[in-house]
Design a protein around this motif. Structure first.
Motif, PDB file in Angstrom:
ATOM      1  N   ASN A  19      -4.414  -1.872  18.243  1.00  0.00           N
ATOM      2  CA  ASN A  19      -4.643  -3.289  17.939  1.00  0.00           C
ATOM      3  C   ASN A  19      -5.033  -3.536  16.477  1.00  0.00           C
ATOM      4  OD1 ASN A  19      -4.058  -4.145  20.577  1.00  0.00           O
ATOM      5  ND2 ASN A  19      -6.113  -3.549  21.224  1.00  0.00           N
ATOM      6  N   LEU A  20      -5.029  -2.496  15.681  1.00  0.00           N
ATOM      7  CA  LEU A  20      -5.371  -2.600  14.269  1.00  0.00           C
ATOM      8  C   LEU A  20      -4.300  -3.412  13.530  1.00  0.00           C
ATOM      9  CD1 LEU A  20      -7.599  -1.266  12.418  1.00  0.00           C
ATOM     10  CD2 LEU A  20      -5.820   0.352  11.772  1.00  0.00           C
ATOM     11  N   PRO A  21      -4.677  -4.334  12.644  1.00  0.00           N
ATOM     12  CA  PRO A  21      -3.673  -5.107  11.909  1.00  0.00           C
ATOM     13  C   PRO A  21      -3.046  -4.294  10.767  1.00  0.00           C
ATOM     14  CG  PRO A  21      -5.847  -5.811  11.230  1.00  0.00           C
ATOM     15  CD  PRO A  21      -6.036  -4.794  12.347  1.00  0.00           C
ATOM     16  N   ALA A  22      -2.460  -3.168  11.119  1.00  0.00           N
ATOM     17  CA  ALA A  22      -1.872  -2.255  10.140  1.00  0.00           C
ATOM     18  C   ALA A  22      -0.732  -2.900   9.361  1.00  0.00           C
ATOM     19  CB  ALA A  22      -1.380  -0.995  10.850  1.00  0.00           C
ATOM     20  N   HIS A  23      -0.136  -3.934   9.923  1.00  0.00           N
ATOM     21  CA  HIS A  23       0.964  -4.620   9.246  1.00  0.00           C
ATOM     22  C   HIS A  23       0.506  -5.302   7.962  1.00  0.00           C
ATOM     23  CE1 HIS A  23      -0.925  -7.674  11.770  1.00  0.00           C
ATOM     24  NE2 HIS A  23      -0.438  -8.583  10.941  1.00  0.00           N
ATOM     25  N   ARG A  24      -0.782  -5.448   7.769  1.00  0.00           N
ATOM     26  CA  ARG A  24      -1.333  -6.101   6.578  1.00  0.00           C
ATOM     27  C   ARG A  24      -1.547  -5.131   5.420  1.00  0.00           C
ATOM     28  NH1 ARG A  24      -5.755  -9.308  10.119  1.00  0.00           N
ATOM     29  NH2 ARG A  24      -4.300 -10.698  11.181  1.00  0.00           N
ATOM     30  N   VAL A  25      -1.096  -3.888   5.575  1.00  0.00           N
ATOM     31  CA  VAL A  25      -1.238  -2.894   4.503  1.00  0.00           C
ATOM     32  C   VAL A  25       0.149  -2.582   3.955  1.00  0.00           C
ATOM     33  CG1 VAL A  25      -2.127  -0.626   3.864  1.00  0.00           C
ATOM     34  CG2 VAL A  25      -3.260  -1.936   5.681  1.00  0.00           C
ATOM     35  N   VAL A  26       0.315  -2.812   2.654  1.00  0.00           N
ATOM     36  CA  VAL A  26       1.600  -2.633   1.980  1.00  0.00           C
ATOM     37  C   VAL A  26       1.408  -1.742   0.755  1.00  0.00           C
ATOM     38  CG1 VAL A  26       2.456  -4.866   2.805  1.00  0.00           C
ATOM     39  CG2 VAL A  26       1.282  -4.755   0.608  1.00  0.00           C
ATOM     40  N   ASN A  27       2.493  -1.459   0.053  1.00  0.00           N
ATOM     41  CA  ASN A  27       2.324  -0.628  -1.135  1.00  0.00           C
ATOM     42  C   ASN A  27       1.831  -1.464  -2.309  1.00  0.00           C
ATOM     43  OD1 ASN A  27       4.514  -1.782  -2.520  1.00  0.00           O
ATOM     44  ND2 ASN A  27       5.698   0.093  -2.602  1.00  0.00           N
ATOM     45  N   ARG A  28       1.576  -0.838  -3.419  1.00  0.00           N
ATOM     46  CA  ARG A  28       0.936  -1.501  -4.556  1.00  0.00           C
ATOM     47  C   ARG A  28       1.746  -2.634  -5.167  1.00  0.00           C
ATOM     48  NH1 ARG A  28       1.434   3.565  -8.613  1.00  0.00           N
ATOM     49  NH2 ARG A  28       3.687   3.459  -8.858  1.00  0.00           N
ATOM     50  N   SER A  29       3.035  -2.703  -4.828  1.00  0.00           N
ATOM     51  CA  SER A  29       3.888  -3.777  -5.332  1.00  0.00           C
ATOM     52  C   SER A  29       4.135  -4.858  -4.298  1.00  0.00           C
ATOM     53  CB  SER A  29       5.236  -3.196  -5.774  1.00  0.00           C
ATOM     54  OG  SER A  29       5.056  -2.223  -6.772  1.00  0.00           O
ATOM     55  N   GLY A  30       3.555  -4.704  -3.106  1.00  0.00           N
ATOM     56  CA  GLY A  30       3.765  -5.680  -2.045  1.00  0.00           C
ATOM     57  C   GLY A  30       4.992  -5.408  -1.201  1.00  0.00           C
ATOM     58  N   ILE A  31       5.510  -4.192  -1.285  1.00  0.00           N
ATOM     59  CA  ILE A  31       6.700  -3.814  -0.516  1.00  0.00           C
ATOM     60  C   ILE A  31       6.270  -3.215   0.822  1.00  0.00           C
ATOM     61  CG2 ILE A  31       8.746  -2.337  -0.469  1.00  0.00           C
ATOM     62  CD1 ILE A  31       8.819  -2.637  -3.541  1.00  0.00           C
ATOM     63  N   LEU A  32       7.009  -3.554   1.868  1.00  0.00           N
ATOM     64  CA  LEU A  32       6.693  -3.104   3.226  1.00  0.00           C
ATOM     65  C   LEU A  32       7.211  -1.686   3.457  1.00  0.00           C
ATOM     66  CD1 LEU A  32       7.738  -6.333   5.191  1.00  0.00           C
ATOM     67  CD2 LEU A  32       5.671  -5.897   3.862  1.00  0.00           C
ATOM     68  N   THR A  33       6.578  -0.714   2.832  1.00  0.00           N
ATOM     69  CA  THR A  33       7.045   0.667   2.930  1.00  0.00           C
ATOM     70  C   THR A  33       6.813   1.276   4.301  1.00  0.00           C
ATOM     71  OG1 THR A  33       4.948   1.390   1.962  1.00  0.00           O
ATOM     72  CG2 THR A  33       6.827   1.162   0.469  1.00  0.00           C
ATOM     73  N   GLY A  34       5.884   0.750   5.068  1.00  0.00           N
ATOM     74  CA  GLY A  34       5.591   1.307   6.387  1.00  0.00           C
ATOM     75  C   GLY A  34       6.281   0.592   7.527  1.00  0.00           C
TER      76      GLY A  34
END
Length: 115
Positions: free
Chosen positions: A60-75
């Motif tokens: 249930n962690l909002p992991a989708h809110r973590v991106v790379n340093r440029s704002g790219i959805l690497t995960g």
């Protein structure tokens, strides 16, 4: 190279997850910002690994809110179906174009300054 202690990894993951839980709705942060906030500035890749495992450990962690340093959805390849990273972020009002968070500098949440 010595193996990582399972307790050390768990403790690191727990600290990372505690920060991620606090990312506000409609905001994003980066792997590096989390690493910096916990005093381990060079551990952004380990934060990324913790985020990859979060689906099993803390679903249930909002992991989708973590991106790379440029704002790219690497995960994003870790988010499937109805829970795609793009869908989760757009449901929070963010605009994503070409896997990049738009107006990244305005919605960036820095845990070092916010916590």
């Amino acid at each position: 190279m010595p193996k990582e202690s399972p307790n050390l990894a768990k403790d690191f993951y727990t600290i990372v997850y505690e920060i991620v839980e606090q990312i506000p709705f409609g905001r994003v942060t980066t792997y590096g910002a989390i690493a910096n906030a916990i005093g381990s500035k060079k551990s952004s890749r380990l934060v990324g690994i913790a985020m990859n495992h979060s689906h099993e450990i803390a679903p249930n962690l909002p992991a989708h809110r973590v991106v790379n340093r440029s704002g790219i959805l690497t995960g994003q390849h870790h988010f499937l179906g109805e829970k795609s990273m793009i869908k989760l972020l757009t449901d929070e009002g963010l605009t994503i174009e070409n896997n990049h968070v738009q107006q990244f500098e305005h919605i960036f949440w820095d845990p070092l300054n916010e916590l």
